[in-house]
Design an enzyme around this catalytic site. Structure first.
Site, PDB file in Angstrom:
ATOM      1  N   SER A 124       0.770  -1.236   0.000  1.00  0.00           N
ATOM      2  CA  SER A 124       0.000   0.000   0.000  1.00  0.00           C
ATOM      3  C   SER A 124       0.805   1.294   0.000  1.00  0.00           C
ATOM      4  O   SER A 124       0.352   2.290  -0.528  1.00  0.00           O
ATOM      5  CB  SER A 124      -0.949   0.026   1.195  1.00  0.00           C
ATOM      6  OG  SER A 124      -1.865  -1.025   1.092  1.00  0.00           O
ATOM      7  N   THR A 125       1.954   1.288   0.641  1.00  0.00           N
ATOM      8  CA  THR A 125       2.718   2.528   0.752  1.00  0.00           C
ATOM      9  C   THR A 125       4.191   2.270   0.475  1.00  0.00           C
ATOM     10  O   THR A 125       4.671   1.142   0.613  1.00  0.00           O
ATOM     11  CB  THR A 125       2.594   3.134   2.172  1.00  0.00           C
ATOM     12  OG1 THR A 125       3.228   2.255   3.107  1.00  0.00           O
ATOM     13  CG2 THR A 125       1.140   3.365   2.571  1.00  0.00           C
TER      14      THR A 125
END
Length: 107
Positions: free
Chosen positions: A4-5
């Site tokens: 996600s990041t």
């Protein structure tokens, strides 16, 4: 493949390594090396929407062009956190006979 990041990509290299390792699993299942493709351009991007996720959009396109036989993932639900996007992918997979499953499944 997705995390996600960018922070997750940096702080959790084991997850990235495991995801890249799925190529060996596909090979073990009988897929020829020249047919195994890793789509990793969405690393560090949230899966809440397909918008801005060229890798997910590419996957959906390739499946709908009947160019994909198998999709492997560690956690398949992480491909798309939006039910709309996830069910669109599953529906297209069903239409074109594309298998989708976690790496632990034995086909």
């Amino acid at each position: 493949m997705r995390q996600s990041t960018l922070h997750q990509v940096v702080e959790h290299p084991e997850s990235t390594r495991l995801q890249y390792g799925l190529t060996a699993r596909a090979y073990d299942l009988g897929w020829p090396e020249n047919r195994i493709v890793v789509i990793d351009e969405d690393l560090g991007k949230s899966g809440t929407s397909a918008d801005g996720r060229s890798g997910f959009q590419r996957l959906v396109t390739e499946v709908s062009l009947d160019r994909v036989g198998l999709i492997l993932g560690i956690e398949m639900s992480r491909l798309a956190r939006s039910c709309k996007d996830w069910y669109q992918l599953l529906e297209i997979c069903a239409l074109f006979g594309t298998l989708a499953g976690r790496s632990g499944w034995y086909l």
